[in-house]
Design an enzyme around this catalytic site. Structure first.
Site, PDB file in Angstrom:
ATOM      1  N   GLY A  21      28.025  18.114   1.969  1.00 38.75           N
ATOM      2  CA  GLY A  21      29.222  17.760   2.736  1.00 38.75           C
ATOM      3  C   GLY A  21      30.142  16.847   1.936  1.00 38.75           C
ATOM      4  N   ARG A  25      28.878  13.759  -3.670  1.00 38.09           N
ATOM      5  CA  ARG A  25      27.522  14.280  -3.872  1.00 38.09           C
ATOM      6  C   ARG A  25      27.555  15.477  -4.815  1.00 38.09           C
ATOM      7  NH1 ARG A  25      22.820  12.491  -0.942  1.00 38.09           N
ATOM      8  NH2 ARG A  25      23.012  10.398  -1.763  1.00 38.09           N
ATOM      9  N   ARG A  44      42.539  18.104  -2.642  1.00 44.19           N
ATOM     10  CA  ARG A  44      42.062  17.232  -1.556  1.00 44.19           C
ATOM     11  C   ARG A  44      40.795  16.462  -1.942  1.00 44.19           C
ATOM     12  NH1 ARG A  44      43.787  18.483   4.083  1.00 44.19           N
ATOM     13  NH2 ARG A  44      45.626  19.744   3.828  1.00 44.19           N
ATOM     14  N   ARG A  88      23.766  25.239   1.832  1.00 41.78           N
ATOM     15  CA  ARG A  88      24.182  23.898   2.239  1.00 41.78           C
ATOM     16  C   ARG A  88      23.037  22.929   1.991  1.00 41.78           C
ATOM     17  NH1 ARG A  88      25.987  19.745   5.102  1.00 41.78           N
ATOM     18  NH2 ARG A  88      24.900  19.105   6.997  1.00 41.78           N
ATOM     19  N   VAL A  89      23.343  21.797   1.364  1.00 40.17           N
ATOM     20  CA  VAL A  89      22.367  20.718   1.193  1.00 40.17           C
ATOM     21  C   VAL A  89      22.945  19.475   1.872  1.00 40.17           C
ATOM     22  CG1 VAL A  89      21.116  21.508  -0.857  1.00 40.17           C
ATOM     23  CG2 VAL A  89      23.309  20.406  -1.166  1.00 40.17           C
ATOM     24  N   SER A  91      22.431  16.310   5.339  1.00 41.11           N
ATOM     25  CA  SER A  91      21.539  15.407   6.067  1.00 41.11           C
ATOM     26  C   SER A  91      21.631  15.732   7.557  1.00 41.11           C
ATOM     27  CB  SER A  91      21.922  13.948   5.813  1.00 41.11           C
ATOM     28  OG  SER A  91      23.220  13.714   6.300  1.00 41.11           O
ATOM     29  N   ASP A 205      18.437  10.050   9.785  1.00 41.28           N
ATOM     30  CA  ASP A 205      18.341   9.125  10.920  1.00 41.28           C
ATOM     31  C   ASP A 205      17.617   9.831  12.060  1.00 41.28           C
ATOM     32  OD1 ASP A 205      21.266  10.313  10.684  1.00 41.28           O
ATOM     33  OD2 ASP A 205      20.810  10.174  12.810  1.00 41.28           O
ATOM     34  N   ARG A 218      17.351   7.454   0.480  1.00 43.59           N
ATOM     35  CA  ARG A 218      17.995   8.756   0.618  1.00 43.59           C
ATOM     36  C   ARG A 218      18.002   9.510  -0.711  1.00 43.59           C
ATOM     37  NH1 ARG A 218      23.169   7.586   4.196  1.00 43.59           N
ATOM     38  NH2 ARG A 218      21.752   6.149   5.190  1.00 43.59           N
TER      39      ARG A 218
HETATM   40  N1  HPA Z   1      24.590  13.622  14.105  1.00 48.45           N
HETATM   41  C1  HPA Z   1      25.335  14.573  13.535  1.00 48.45           C
HETATM   42  N2  HPA Z   1      25.298  14.823  12.250  1.00 48.45           N
HETATM   43  C2  HPA Z   1      24.459  14.112  11.486  1.00 48.45           C
HETATM   44  C3  HPA Z   1      23.654  13.108  12.018  1.00 48.45           C
HETATM   45  C4  HPA Z   1      23.714  12.860  13.403  1.00 48.45           C
HETATM   46  O1  HPA Z   1      23.018  11.996  13.942  1.00 48.45           O
HETATM   47  N3  HPA Z   1      22.940  12.563  11.000  1.00 48.45           N
HETATM   48  C5  HPA Z   1      23.295  13.222   9.881  1.00 48.45           C
HETATM   49  N4  HPA Z   1      24.208  14.158  10.166  1.00 48.45           N
END
Ligand code: HPA
Length: 233
Positions: A21, A25, A44, A88-89, A91, A205, A218
């Site tokens: 994203g 990164r 951009r 896609r990589v 979180s 998270d 991370r």
């Molecule tokens: N919500 C949405 N997208 C996310 C979250 C989350 O808690 N953590 C990482 N990407």
């Protein structure tokens, strides 16, 4: 050929691309994992690079956050640049007690609260799924490296700050492992075009425990996820 969002010329982007994203990164991946790197986009600041991993050509580019942004970049990569494998990589937040911080998820499918698939005017609901070929390969790579991964369903949400903060429990109750904001649009674009897509996530998270990873932590899990993704090239 360039687009309003991508200044790359046709041929500058590899058939396989990794899609974090965060564009920084993408820069980090190019600088730390690839050789013979060429930057193909900075429009951009959505940085994109092509280089080599173990001698194979691979690209990496940011997508931004959310399905509209992922929708634009992945569509252009597929239709204007001929990309065939989009990985896609990212979180995600965990929805399950047994999906812990740092765990890696291979997103077999993606649910959504987005209207992205309404454009197809289907007489029902589109189930967004990963390419089985990429999914199977990624699972095998992880197994061979002894990296534990979870394979299952995730939610691609349009909403980060929800007015009903407990609503995630309904998704948890039907077995959804975690939440991010892009996979559904990537899978839909790939399915419509007949190309391959996969989403690999590390849990950053937890909505269950309220824990979150530190940036240092991370980086370690991120490296494992990257190794899996790059071996797919
Ligand atoms: N919500 C949405 N997208 C996310 C979250 C989350 O808690 N953590 C990482 N990407």
């Amino acid at each position: 050929m360039t687009t309003a969002h991508n200044q790359a010329k046709k041929g500058q982007i590899a058939e396989t691309i990794l899609l974090p994203g965060d564009p920084l990164r993408a820069k980090f991946i190019a600088e730390n994992f690839l050789e013979d790197v060429v930057e193909f986009n900075s429009v951009r600041n959505m940085l994109g690079y092509t280089g080599k991993y173990k001698g194979k050509e691979v690209s990496v580019m940011g997508t931004g956050m959310g399905m509209p942004s992922m929708g634009i970049y992945s569509y252009e990569l597929i239709h204007f640049y001929g990309v065939k494998n989009l990985i896609r990589v990212g979180s995600c937040g965990s929805y399950q007690d047994d999906v812990k911080i740092h765990d890696i998820i291979l997103a077999q499918g993606a649910c959504t609260n987005s209207n992205f698939a309404s454009q197809y005017e289907l007489p029902g609901t589109f189930s967004a799924i990963a390419s089985f070929e990429l999914l199977e390969k990624a699972k095998k790579i992880a197994d061979d490296k002894n990296y534990k991964v979870r394979v299952g369903n995730i939610l691609s949400s349009d909403i980060f700050y929800n007015d009903h903060p407990e609503v995630w429990k309904k998704w948890a109750d039907i077995g959804v492992l975690g939440v991010e904001m892009e996979a559904y649009a990537l899978y839909a674009n790939a399915a419509k075009a007949g190309v391959n897509a996969l989403t690999i996530l590390t849990v950053s998270d937890s909505l269950v425990s309220q824990e979150a990873t530190t940036p240092k932590e991370r980086e370690t899990t991120f490296t494992k996820m990257m190794e899996i993704a790059l071996e797919l090239a």
